[in-house]
Structures are given as structure tokens and as C-alpha cells.
Write a protein that holds these residues in place. Structure first.
Motif, short mmCIF file in Angstrom:
data_model
loop_
_atom_site.label_atom_id
_atom_site.label_comp_id
_atom_site.label_asym_id
_atom_site.label_seq_id
_atom_site.Cartn_x
_atom_site.Cartn_y
_atom_site.Cartn_z
N TRP A 83 0.76 -1.29 -0.07
CA TRP A 83 -0.18 0.09 -0.02
C TRP A 83 0.82 1.44 0.02
O TRP A 83 1.84 1.59 0.97
CB TRP A 83 -0.88 0.07 1.27
N GLN A 84 0.38 2.23 -0.84
CA GLN A 84 1.57 3.25 -1.10
C GLN A 84 0.40 4.77 -0.86
O GLN A 84 -0.82 4.59 -0.98
CB GLN A 84 1.95 3.37 -2.59
N VAL A 85 1.20 5.75 -0.33
CA VAL A 85 0.29 7.12 -0.43
C VAL A 85 1.44 7.86 -1.44
O VAL A 85 2.58 7.96 -1.61
CB VAL A 85 0.81 7.66 1.06
N THR A 86 0.76 8.27 -2.33
CA THR A 86 1.31 8.88 -3.43
C THR A 86 0.98 10.47 -3.56
O THR A 86 0.01 10.84 -3.37
CB THR A 86 1.15 8.26 -4.80
N THR A 87 2.13 11.14 -3.90
CA THR A 87 1.96 12.73 -4.31
C THR A 87 1.00 13.47 -3.22
O THR A 87 0.05 13.97 -3.34
CB THR A 87 1.29 12.85 -5.64
N GLN A 88 1.67 13.56 -1.99
CA GLN A 88 0.92 14.37 -0.84
C GLN A 88 1.60 15.53 -1.17
O GLN A 88 2.64 15.45 -1.25
CB GLN A 88 1.21 13.74 0.54
N ARG A 89 0.92 16.58 -1.06
CA ARG A 89 1.39 18.10 -1.11
C ARG A 89 1.27 18.71 0.31
O ARG A 89 0.18 19.06 0.57
CB ARG A 89 0.89 18.86 -2.27
N TRP A 90 2.34 18.78 1.02
CA TRP A 90 2.19 19.67 2.31
C TRP A 90 2.55 20.92 2.12
O TRP A 90 3.70 21.40 2.09
CB TRP A 90 2.97 18.71 3.46
N PRO A 91 1.73 21.90 2.21
CA PRO A 91 2.24 23.43 2.06
C PRO A 91 3.11 23.77 3.21
O PRO A 91 2.86 23.55 4.37
CB PRO A 91 0.70 24.03 2.19
N LEU A 92 3.90 24.69 2.65
CA LEU A 92 4.85 25.39 3.62
C LEU A 92 4.29 26.69 3.68
O LEU A 92 4.08 27.34 2.83
CB LEU A 92 6.29 25.35 2.96
N PRO A 93 4.59 27.28 4.92
CA PRO A 93 3.85 28.71 5.45
C PRO A 93 5.07 29.77 4.61
O PRO A 93 4.71 30.72 4.68
CB PRO A 93 3.73 28.73 6.87
N GLU A 94 6.26 29.27 4.48
CA GLU A 94 7.48 30.02 4.06
C GLU A 94 8.51 29.40 3.25
O GLU A 94 8.29 28.03 3.44
CB GLU A 94 7.98 30.73 5.47
N LYS A 95 9.21 29.98 2.59
CA LYS A 95 10.23 29.43 1.76
C LYS A 95 11.32 28.51 2.69
O LYS A 95 11.41 28.83 3.86
CB LYS A 95 11.27 30.58 1.23
N PRO A 96 11.32 27.13 2.09
CA PRO A 96 12.41 26.19 2.76
C PRO A 96 13.80 26.80 2.77
O PRO A 96 14.10 27.85 2.06
CB PRO A 96 12.25 25.06 2.04
N THR A 97 14.44 26.19 3.54
CA THR A 97 15.90 26.57 3.67
C THR A 97 16.74 25.15 2.99
O THR A 97 16.58 24.04 3.07
CB THR A 97 16.55 26.32 5.21
N LEU A 98 17.58 25.62 2.08
CA LEU A 98 18.34 24.76 1.37
C LEU A 98 20.04 25.17 1.96
O LEU A 98 20.37 26.07 1.95
CB LEU A 98 18.63 24.97 -0.15
N THR A 99 20.32 24.04 2.48
CA THR A 99 21.88 24.13 2.96
C THR A 99 22.86 23.64 2.08
O THR A 99 22.97 22.44 1.62
CB THR A 99 22.14 23.41 4.28
N ASP A 100 23.61 24.75 1.43
CA ASP A 100 24.66 24.29 0.36
C ASP A 100 25.37 23.11 0.78
O ASP A 100 25.83 22.79 2.01
CB ASP A 100 25.63 25.29 -0.16
N ALA A 101 25.82 22.26 -0.22
CA ALA A 101 26.88 21.34 -0.19
C ALA A 101 28.28 21.89 -0.05
O ALA A 101 28.28 22.77 -0.60
CB ALA A 101 26.65 20.20 -1.24
N VAL A 102 29.01 21.03 0.88
CA VAL A 102 30.19 21.65 0.96
C VAL A 102 31.06 21.96 -0.26
O VAL A 102 31.67 22.90 -0.52
CB VAL A 102 31.04 21.00 2.15
N VAL A 103 31.16 20.89 -1.09
CA VAL A 103 32.09 20.62 -2.09
C VAL A 103 31.29 21.73 -3.27
O VAL A 103 32.47 22.35 -3.90
CB VAL A 103 32.06 19.19 -2.78
N LEU A 104 30.16 21.76 -3.58
CA LEU A 104 29.75 22.76 -4.33
C LEU A 104 30.02 24.05 -4.01
O LEU A 104 30.47 24.78 -5.06
CB LEU A 104 28.19 22.44 -4.42
N ALA A 105 29.88 24.36 -2.86
CA ALA A 105 30.42 25.76 -2.57
C ALA A 105 31.82 25.95 -2.66
O ALA A 105 32.24 26.99 -3.53
CB ALA A 105 29.81 25.84 -1.04
N ALA A 106 32.44 25.15 -2.25
CA ALA A 106 34.03 25.23 -2.40
C ALA A 106 34.27 25.44 -3.99
O ALA A 106 35.35 26.13 -4.35
CB ALA A 106 34.82 24.28 -1.77
N THR A 107 33.89 24.31 -4.64
CA THR A 107 34.29 24.37 -6.18
C THR A 107 33.95 25.73 -6.84
O THR A 107 34.49 26.04 -7.69
CB THR A 107 33.55 23.30 -6.77
N GLU A 108 32.70 26.02 -6.47
CA GLU A 108 32.38 27.58 -7.33
C GLU A 108 33.26 28.68 -6.78
O GLU A 108 33.63 29.24 -7.59
CB GLU A 108 30.86 27.81 -6.76
#
Length: 162
Positions: free
Chosen positions: A124-149
């Protein structure tokens, strides 16, 4: 230009709990898909006798889109969590198992109750639930991506005006 391999193992931990409750509970073994999904918000300015109508973009709305295997009766049941806390504000986080190349994401969302049941003889699966966010999420940059850039910006040759 470096080539990035983003989450090659599709691996990480997914944790959720009511807002303010720590530690968050890990549910990664049930989750079959998770993503942050933006929705564009447009405002239409009506036309006038001097100008045609036009759309103006606003900040996007966000949702945590999640699919998972139902786990009713499990010790830490995501299915029962959604049933018990329908409409409540929860914290979530995805922590990559490849922290050097894949960013982490976190935020707050409103959980909604999910389905019970499914086809006979199948998981049994639950598919495609959309849980709304009240504000923009936070993305924490990967260490290597940031260092390489940062390194690639330092290595760019300077131009000299003639």
C-alpha cells in the motif's frame, strides 16, 4: 566547468516531527519520493485604454511533495503520524548521505492525513501528498559545491581593457 553528480545514491535521511519537538523522527525507509515544489504566483494587472493587461510574478509558494509506503502499526508510523496530526504544523529535514555534493533541505509544513488501504497483494502506497509550507524552505549548500564554485571564480582570468 566541473561536472556535478547530484545525489547518485538517492540516499539520505528524512525526518519529521511536530514543530518544536526534538529530535525529529526518521522516516526515510518508507519514503519513495520527496521534493520541494514551487508554485508560481502571478498577479494580473487589468488592461486599460492605454496599456494591455499584464502578469507580474510574485514570490513562489512552496510545498513538500512526498510519497511513501503505508506503515500502519509500525513503532514510528508515518501513516499514523499524518492521521494523528492532520492539519498541524511540522518541521521536516532531508539530510543527504553525500554531504560533500548534495545540499540538505529543511523547513516547516502543514501535514495532511493520508490514505489507508490499496490494491490486494501489493504494498500500500501513499502517492503525491502536497504539504504546504508557510514560508520558503531552507537549502543548506553542499560543502564541495560551494568550495568548487569559489575556486572557479578565483581562477577566472582577468580582462584588461585596451
Amino acid at each position: 566547468m566541473p561536472v556535478f553528480e547530484i545525489n547518485p545514491n538517492n540516499a539520505g535521511t528524512i525526518a519529521i516531527a511536530l514543530t518544536g519537538i526534538t529530535p525529529l523522527v526518521e522516516y526515510g525507509c518508507q519514503v519513495t519520493n520527496i521534493m520541494l515544489e514551487p508554485t508560481q504566483n502571478m498577479t494580473t494587472t487589468p488592461g486599460t485604454y492605454c496599456a494591455a493587461p499584464h502578469d507580474t510574478p510574485g514570490a513562489s509558494s512552496w510545498a513538500l511533495v512526498i510519497s511513501f509506503l503505508q506503515d500502519w502499526g509500525a513503532t514510528a508510523s508515518l501513516s499514523e503520524f499524518t492521521f494523528d496530526h492532520d492539519g498541524e504544523l511540522c518541521d521536516f529535514e532531508f539530510t543527504s548521505s553525500n554531504p560533500l555534493t548534495v545540499p540538505d533541505m529543511s523547513g516547516t509544513c502543514y501535514v495532511t492525513a493520508t490514505a489507508f488501504g490499496g490494491d490486494p497483494g501489493a504494498a500500500w502506497q501513499v502517492t503525491t501528498q502536497r504539504w504546504p509550507l508557510p514560508e520558503k524552505p531552507t537549502l543548506t549548500d553542499a560543502v564541495v559545491l560551494a568550495a568548487t564554485e569559489a575556486r572557479s571564480k578565483k581562477k577566472q582570468p582577468e580582462t584588461v581593457d585596451a
